[in-house]
Write an enzyme that holds these catalytic residues in place. Structure first.
Site, PDB file in Angstrom:
ATOM      1  N   LYS A 110      44.283 -32.509   9.326  1.00  0.00           N
ATOM      2  CA  LYS A 110      45.243 -33.449   8.744  1.00  0.00           C
ATOM      3  C   LYS A 110      44.653 -33.998   7.468  1.00  0.00           C
ATOM      4  O   LYS A 110      43.431 -34.029   7.291  1.00  0.00           O
ATOM      5  CB  LYS A 110      45.516 -34.607   9.708  1.00  0.00           C
ATOM      6  CG  LYS A 110      46.872 -35.247   9.492  1.00  0.00           C
ATOM      7  CD  LYS A 110      47.962 -34.413  10.150  1.00  0.00           C
ATOM      8  CE  LYS A 110      49.326 -35.021   9.981  1.00  0.00           C
ATOM      9  NZ  LYS A 110      50.323 -34.331  10.805  1.00  0.00           N
TER      10      LYS A 110
HETATM   11  P1  NAD Z   1      59.309 -38.884   6.422  1.00  0.00           P
HETATM   12  O1  NAD Z   1      58.450 -39.459   5.367  1.00  0.00           O
HETATM   13  O2  NAD Z   1      60.292 -37.833   6.051  1.00  0.00           O
HETATM   14  O3  NAD Z   1      60.101 -40.076   7.157  1.00  0.00           O
HETATM   15  C1  NAD Z   1      59.472 -41.188   7.716  1.00  0.00           C
HETATM   16  C2  NAD Z   1      60.555 -42.170   8.129  1.00  0.00           C
HETATM   17  O4  NAD Z   1      59.970 -43.236   8.873  1.00  0.00           O
HETATM   18  C3  NAD Z   1      61.281 -42.825   6.940  1.00  0.00           C
HETATM   19  O5  NAD Z   1      62.653 -42.921   7.237  1.00  0.00           O
HETATM   20  C4  NAD Z   1      60.668 -44.224   6.898  1.00  0.00           C
HETATM   21  O6  NAD Z   1      61.542 -45.182   6.336  1.00  0.00           O
HETATM   22  C5  NAD Z   1      60.457 -44.470   8.370  1.00  0.00           C
HETATM   23  N1  NAD Z   1      59.496 -45.519   8.653  1.00  0.00           N
HETATM   24  C6  NAD Z   1      58.302 -45.768   8.042  1.00  0.00           C
HETATM   25  N2  NAD Z   1      57.749 -46.855   8.576  1.00  0.00           N
HETATM   26  C7  NAD Z   1      58.572 -47.283   9.561  1.00  0.00           C
HETATM   27  C8  NAD Z   1      58.542 -48.357  10.491  1.00  0.00           C
HETATM   28  N3  NAD Z   1      57.522 -49.202  10.506  1.00  0.00           N
HETATM   29  N4  NAD Z   1      59.571 -48.474  11.358  1.00  0.00           N
HETATM   30  C9  NAD Z   1      60.607 -47.600  11.328  1.00  0.00           C
HETATM   31  N5  NAD Z   1      60.699 -46.570  10.473  1.00  0.00           N
HETATM   32  C10 NAD Z   1      59.687 -46.427   9.610  1.00  0.00           C
HETATM   33  O7  NAD Z   1      58.334 -38.382   7.578  1.00  0.00           O
HETATM   34  P2  NAD Z   1      58.602 -37.270   8.691  1.00  0.00           P
HETATM   35  O8  NAD Z   1      58.079 -35.988   8.168  1.00  0.00           O
HETATM   36  O9  NAD Z   1      59.990 -37.360   9.206  1.00  0.00           O
HETATM   37  O10 NAD Z   1      57.562 -37.756   9.801  1.00  0.00           O
HETATM   38  C11 NAD Z   1      57.922 -38.715  10.797  1.00  0.00           C
HETATM   39  C12 NAD Z   1      57.026 -38.536  11.997  1.00  0.00           C
HETATM   40  O11 NAD Z   1      57.171 -37.205  12.470  1.00  0.00           O
HETATM   41  C13 NAD Z   1      55.531 -38.720  11.714  1.00  0.00           C
HETATM   42  O12 NAD Z   1      54.902 -39.268  12.853  1.00  0.00           O
HETATM   43  C14 NAD Z   1      55.064 -37.294  11.498  1.00  0.00           C
HETATM   44  O13 NAD Z   1      53.671 -37.168  11.725  1.00  0.00           O
HETATM   45  C15 NAD Z   1      55.898 -36.596  12.534  1.00  0.00           C
HETATM   46  N6  NAD Z   1      56.017 -35.151  12.309  1.00  0.00           N
HETATM   47  C16 NAD Z   1      56.610 -34.648  11.193  1.00  0.00           C
HETATM   48  C17 NAD Z   1      56.683 -33.273  11.031  1.00  0.00           C
HETATM   49  C18 NAD Z   1      57.351 -32.645   9.828  1.00  0.00           C
HETATM   50  O14 NAD Z   1      57.474 -31.423   9.823  1.00  0.00           O
HETATM   51  N7  NAD Z   1      57.827 -33.394   8.871  1.00  0.00           N
HETATM   52  C19 NAD Z   1      56.153 -32.412  12.009  1.00  0.00           C
HETATM   53  C20 NAD Z   1      55.594 -32.949  13.154  1.00  0.00           C
HETATM   54  C21 NAD Z   1      55.519 -34.329  13.299  1.00  0.00           C
END
Ligand code: NAD
Length: 420
Positions: A110
């Site tokens: 990461k």
């Molecule tokens: P992203 O940046 O696209 O979206 C993050 C979202 O979370 C945004 O809408 C933001 O406003 C919101 N957010 C931030 N702080 C917050 C809070 N305190 N309370 C509520 N909402 C909040 O990110 P993403 O890629 O969708 O990732 C989200 C989660 O999914 C993370 O934990 C990430 O590690 C996990 N994840 C993502 C992927 C991927 O392919 N993008 C894969 C596996 C896991």
């Protein structure tokens, strides 16, 4: 902060506790345990870049490789002001177990930059990303470690990483990152993959519980890549998404939220809070709503022993990494919540990242149907594998997923032995 409070909220301590619980169950020998509890390599760099006004800024950034015994390291890059080395270490370890749960030939990694990306212009973001890439280029590469998007990084950021790395190499190297735009070697279906994989896991959980997904009520915390696309896919399957939120707050309607309306409102206003025809709702409140399915899709540490007694969905599908602290797990389990743990629920993202890397290395690209069909096969098989361990060993789904992932990595480590 007291030591006790620090232990509970430090994501790396959470990851180590989750590891210990499964390692005990597996009766893992001491040597393997010592090796797998800690990351193989942590690189911390200072990243200087020029602001638009000509001044300089320096941010701290990390890349952590947890384990590479099953293949190159794989894991996203996060831009967030609260990034710490321990958070990146936890996220890297979770990537190791996740890749092993879905049986991909990868280890875990990461990256993160301690920065508020919303406070930077697009050009500043580009300069910072390129310099960070240059600083970590000594340890990344298609055969070594392949980054991908995570919180507040997207396909454009991946394109800058790919270009910077390729410039150093002297030729296009698309296999150095996944989650790229399609035109430079990205995969069809990657953008939707995390949410699609999570939706497949939810469908499998519904089958297991003998309840149709259609008509089930859903709350989603976080409205980025994972959360907003999960809204689309669950709506398509006629589940009723009644609440969603982002970092500014949330919105709720008992009649259900149309994803098109919410996404248009968010694009225009920057938040889902205040969308037409909805009531405002706080992030904490959203978690405690009476819904059939709860999908945390934002950050770590949202569900703790404090709020767990009030969180009672039928299915908790962890699209986010590490949203639940270990002390909350037994409470949820006792209350009959069926948990789809993060290292299974959100593994669709890394699975299609793997497909993207395979396509880049072979210069042969697949149709979206092929990608989605292969993803579905892997998610269904992995769900069945984890459920079987959970039933056989009478453990909840998180411990079962860890037992599967850690067992596979331990096996590879044992067979390879110690070098030197
Ligand atoms: P992203 O940046 O696209 O979206 C993050 C979202 O979370 C945004 O809408 C933001 O406003 C919101 N957010 C931030 N702080 C917050 C809070 N305190 N309370 C509520 N909402 C909040 O990110 P993403 O890629 O969708 O990732 C989200 C989660 O999914 C993370 O934990 C990430 O590690 C996990 N994840 C993502 C992927 C991927 O392919 N993008 C894969 C596996 C896991």
């Amino acid at each position: 902060m007291s030591v006790v409070a620090e232990k509970v909220s430090n994501p790396f301590h959470v990851a180590q506790r989750q590891f210990d619980i499964a390692a005990d169950r597996l009766h893992l020998e001491d040597g393997i345990r010592l090796k797998l509890r800690v990351p193989r390599r942590c690189l911390t760099v200072s990243v200087p870049f020029e602001r638009d006004d000509g001044s300089w800024m320096v941010v701290q950034a990390h890349r952590v490789q947890h384990d590479v015994s099953r293949g190159p390291a794989k894991g996203g890059i996060r831009f967030h002001p609260n990034v710490t080395l321990d958070e990146v270490k936890a996220l890297a370890a979770w990537m190791t177990w996740k890749c092993a749960v879905v049986n991909l030939p990868y280890g875990g990694a990461k990256g993160g930059i301690e920065v508020d990306p919303k406070a930077l212009s697009l050009h500043e973001l580009e300069r910072m990303t390129r310099r960070y890439t240059n600083e970590i280029a000594i340890i990344i590469g298609p055969e070594k470690d392949i980054p991908a998007p995570d919180v507040y990084t997207d396909a454009q950021v991946m394109a800058w990483i790919m270009d910077t790395f390729s410039m150093r190499e002297g030729f296009a190297t698309p296999g150095v990152v996944t989650g790229k735009p399609i035109s430079i070697g990205g995969s069809l279906g990657r953008r939707e993959a995390t949410a699609r994989g999570c939706t497949v896991a939810i469908e499998e959980a519904c089958k297991h519980l003998g309840r149709p997904l259609e008509g089930m009520t859903v709350a989603i915390q976080g409205y980025g890549n994972a959360g907003s696309i999960a809204h689309d896919l669950l709506h398509e399957r006629k589940a009723k998404v009644v609440a969603v939120s982002d970092s500014h707050g949330g919105c709720h309607s008992a009649r259900g939220l149309d994803p098109k309306v919410i996404q248009t409102f968010k694009n225009e206003s920057g938040t889902v809070s205040g969308a037409p025809g909805t009531d405002r709702i706080g992030n904490r409140e959203l978690l405690e709503l009476k819904v059939d399915i709860l999908l945390p899709a934002a950050l770590e540490g949202q569900i703790t022993e404090d709020n767990a007694p009030r969180i009672r969905p039928k299915i908790l599908a962890e699209a986010a990494n590490g949203p639940t602290n270990p002390d909350a797990d037994p409470i949820l389990h006792e209350n009959g919540v069926f948990l789809i743990p993060d290292i299974l629920a959100n593994a669709g993202g890394v699975t299609v990242s793997y497909f993207e890397w395979v396509q880049d290395l072979s210069n042969y690209f697949w149709t979206e149907e092929e990608v989605n069909q292969k993803l579905e096969t892997i998610m269904k098989r992995s769900f069945r594998d984890v459920l079987a361990i959970s039933q056989e060993h009478h453990v909840h789904m998180r411990t079962a997923a860890y037992m599967l992932g850690i067992g596979r990595v331990a096996d590879a480590t044992r067979l390879r032995g110690l070098y030197g």
